[in-house]
Design a protein around this motif. Sequence first.
Motif, PDB file in Angstrom:
ATOM      1  N   PRO A   1       0.824  -1.208   0.000  1.00 27.49           N
ATOM      2  CA  PRO A   1       0.000   0.000   0.000  1.00 27.49           C
ATOM      3  C   PRO A   1       0.861   1.262   0.000  1.00 27.49           C
ATOM      4  CG  PRO A   1       0.087  -0.951   2.182  1.00 27.49           C
ATOM      5  CD  PRO A   1       0.772  -1.930   1.272  1.00 27.49           C
ATOM      6  N   LEU A   2       0.236   2.374  -0.349  1.00 29.69           N
ATOM      7  CA  LEU A   2       0.922   3.655  -0.230  1.00 29.69           C
ATOM      8  C   LEU A   2       0.975   4.040   1.244  1.00 29.69           C
ATOM      9  CD1 LEU A   2      -0.226   3.668  -3.272  1.00 29.69           C
ATOM     10  CD2 LEU A   2       0.245   6.122  -3.152  1.00 29.69           C
ATOM     11  N   VAL A   3       2.139   4.490   1.673  1.00 32.67           N
ATOM     12  CA  VAL A   3       2.348   4.804   3.080  1.00 32.67           C
ATOM     13  C   VAL A   3       3.063   6.151   3.203  1.00 32.67           C
ATOM     14  CG1 VAL A   3       2.436   2.394   3.804  1.00 32.67           C
ATOM     15  CG2 VAL A   3       4.548   3.545   3.093  1.00 32.67           C
ATOM     16  N   ALA A   4       2.986   6.725   4.391  1.00 34.48           N
ATOM     17  CA  ALA A   4       3.726   7.950   4.663  1.00 34.48           C
ATOM     18  C   ALA A   4       5.215   7.661   4.614  1.00 34.48           C
ATOM     19  CB  ALA A   4       3.340   8.488   6.036  1.00 34.48           C
ATOM     20  N   MET A   5       5.962   8.570   4.010  1.00 37.90           N
ATOM     21  CA  MET A   5       7.412   8.428   3.953  1.00 37.90           C
ATOM     22  C   MET A   5       8.055   9.803   3.930  1.00 37.90           C
ATOM     23  SD  MET A   5       8.032   7.197  -0.034  1.00 37.90           S
ATOM     24  CE  MET A   5       7.242   5.612   0.209  1.00 37.90           C
ATOM     25  N   ALA A   6       9.311   9.851   4.290  1.00 36.13           N
ATOM     26  CA  ALA A   6      10.089  11.090   4.209  1.00 36.13           C
ATOM     27  C   ALA A   6      10.973  10.997   2.976  1.00 36.13           C
ATOM     28  CB  ALA A   6      10.927  11.275   5.456  1.00 36.13           C
ATOM     29  N   ILE A   7      10.925  12.029   2.136  1.00 33.76           N
ATOM     30  CA  ILE A   7      11.744  12.063   0.931  1.00 33.76           C
ATOM     31  C   ILE A   7      12.608  13.318   0.949  1.00 33.76           C
ATOM     32  CG2 ILE A   7      10.055  10.738  -0.396  1.00 33.76           C
ATOM     33  CD1 ILE A   7       9.244  13.387  -1.771  1.00 33.76           C
ATOM     34  N   GLN A   8      13.614  13.319   0.103  1.00 30.14           N
ATOM     35  CA  GLN A   8      14.520  14.458   0.018  1.00 30.14           C
ATOM     36  C   GLN A   8      14.254  15.266  -1.245  1.00 30.14           C
ATOM     37  OE1 GLN A   8      16.760  15.334   2.504  1.00 30.14           O
ATOM     38  NE2 GLN A   8      15.684  13.670   3.575  1.00 30.14           N
TER      39      GLN A   8
END
Length: 350
Positions: free
Chosen positions: A14-21
């Motif tokens: 599933p699509l989940v919360a993530m931290a990206i740069q």
Amino acid sequence: MTTHAFGAHAADQPLVAMAIQRRAPGPLDVQIDIAYCGVCHSDLHTVRSEWPGTLYPCVPGHEIVGHVSAVGDAVSGFNVGDVVGVGCLVDSCRHCASCEEGLEQYCTSGMVGTYNGRTTDAPGHTLGGYSQRIVVDQRFVLHVRHPQAQLAAVAPLLCAGITTYSPLRHWGAGPGKKVGIVGIGGLGHMGVKIAHAMGAHVVAFTTSEAKRHEIHQLGADDVVNSRDAAQMQAHVGSFDFILNTVAAPHVLDAYTALLKRDGTLCLVGAPAAPHPSPNVAELIFHRKAIAGSLIGGLPETQEMLDFCAQHGIVADIEMIAAHDIDAAYARMLNSDVKYRFVIDCATMGV
């Protein structure tokens, strides 16, 4: 800089919360705090690897509206606080014939998509608008001139709007022209609105009799149930142009038969399997054409946004929170949305 986003780590997750740069803005870059991002069927195809070549982590989203929060030293035309949009592409070769004509979507080296495109930024491919911030070269940023209250409903114009506007404009939809729109979903409902505003006589084709009244409200002059042979027969040989937005394989002959001599059936939906082969004699003996069209270049996309602002055109939307995206995908597969989901990007970090 670190930014909240929603994406998938694999096709079966599933699509989940993530931290990206996100990169720091360079001299020609515009940093955008994203307010809203539309949900396109292409997002689902890509994140689930239904189209080949998906790179993970995958953060979809190419219908972006937000506010400029920083600009590079060499940026001209954009200032902090401006309302802007980003569509389906964020780079191209910039020097081929198509790019020089402002048709970057047909770049011979391949345009760089807003997500899943190759880039030198980490992680090596572009990450899209299901996020709170993005940094984009000024050439690929667009001015949004709609009222503040309409901004969420403007987001789908960055894909659904330009995907329908470009072929309608290219093939001359306007007063005195009879134009058909096949499939009244996220793309088709925009096609009806735009063709109507261009002054064409608009006929919408649907398989849902229950949609007849609401399709008239979108701006259609006539509505045809494409499963009713008598209704279809009544329009044989009468259309200048038909825009087909359906992305599932189906028999095209039913629509080429409706074209006048020199009429064009334009396809903007890319099915997972080929359409059945059309009756070529119908094309040969009446000089008819089956064509295709892909989004639009940056100048035409700006033109579309300005046209829609002038005519008060926005998408019909349903707002969702970021954590509801998987449920929205499931509903989208069942055509259970009128007519486009839009993510409130303020919910990314919640």
